[in-house]
Design an enzyme around this catalytic site. Sequence first.
Site, PDB file in Angstrom:
ATOM      1  N   CYS A 256      -8.819  -1.274  -7.794  1.00 49.77           N
ATOM      2  CA  CYS A 256      -7.551  -1.903  -7.446  1.00 49.77           C
ATOM      3  C   CYS A 256      -7.702  -2.858  -6.257  1.00 49.77           C
ATOM      4  O   CYS A 256      -8.552  -3.732  -6.259  1.00 49.77           O
ATOM      5  CB  CYS A 256      -6.518  -0.801  -7.219  1.00 49.77           C
ATOM      6  SG  CYS A 256      -4.807  -1.303  -7.309  1.00 49.77           S
ATOM      7  N   HIS A 257      -6.878  -2.692  -5.224  1.00 50.00           N
ATOM      8  CA  HIS A 257      -6.887  -3.581  -4.065  1.00 50.00           C
ATOM      9  C   HIS A 257      -8.038  -3.292  -3.099  1.00 50.00           C
ATOM     10  O   HIS A 257      -8.202  -4.016  -2.114  1.00 50.00           O
ATOM     11  CB  HIS A 257      -5.547  -3.504  -3.322  1.00 50.00           C
ATOM     12  CG  HIS A 257      -4.436  -4.192  -4.040  1.00 50.00           C
ATOM     13  ND1 HIS A 257      -3.719  -3.575  -5.042  1.00 50.00           N
ATOM     14  CD2 HIS A 257      -3.935  -5.438  -3.912  1.00 50.00           C
ATOM     15  CE1 HIS A 257      -2.806  -4.420  -5.500  1.00 50.00           C
ATOM     16  NE2 HIS A 257      -2.919  -5.556  -4.834  1.00 50.00           N
ATOM     17  N   GLY A 258      -8.834  -2.271  -3.363  1.00 47.84           N
ATOM     18  CA  GLY A 258     -10.029  -2.039  -2.554  1.00 47.84           C
ATOM     19  C   GLY A 258     -10.989  -3.211  -2.641  1.00 47.84           C
ATOM     20  O   GLY A 258     -11.819  -3.418  -1.756  1.00 47.84           O
ATOM     21  N   GLY A 259     -10.863  -4.003  -3.695  1.00 48.50           N
ATOM     22  CA  GLY A 259     -11.723  -5.167  -3.889  1.00 48.50           C
ATOM     23  C   GLY A 259     -11.635  -6.210  -2.787  1.00 48.50           C
ATOM     24  O   GLY A 259     -12.580  -6.962  -2.561  1.00 48.50           O
TER      25      GLY A 259
END
Length: 183
Positions: free
Chosen positions: A114-117
């Site tokens: 998810c937004h960990g990218g």
Amino acid sequence: MTMATQLNGARVAFVATDGVEQVELDQPWAAVTDAGGQPELISLADGKIQAFNHLDHGDTRQVDRVLDDVDADDYVALVLPGGVANGDFVRVDHRAVSFVKDFFTAGKPVGVICHGGWVLIEAGVASGRTVTSWPSLQTDFRNAGAEWVDQELVVDENLVTSRKPDDLPAFTKAVVEKIAAAV
């Protein structure tokens, strides 16, 4: 080798802070634990972090160690869970960015969902990689030199990426497999 012992006590760093998507922290954590690994919650500050279920408050999680006190050499692998606020807070912390870079330099397994990218982009390790993430990050990844694809799971060498909570079964399986191969 049984599922319960395949990680043989391997230490796995989970980097997260307030705003982490609870299910994206809890399910990979449980998978690592069930496979015989030792997950540790690494954060920006000591104490507890506030997890979220999308926009609603979830549970709190106790921090095991702070970024000032950790070294990538102490861990077999890294997991970066999502959550919009979590990804944003982590990517602007220079200690977190350096910690992530160290895993890539060492060629260790890294799982990102998810937004960990956003943290990969900030760390400068996305270029030349094929990745997936929450769809709103696709332009950020492309601008960082990555090939972004809309798939449940992408494995590019030691990097495992997924888009969202629905992808967790495939993500957790692939992350555990990558860690087991590195043990």
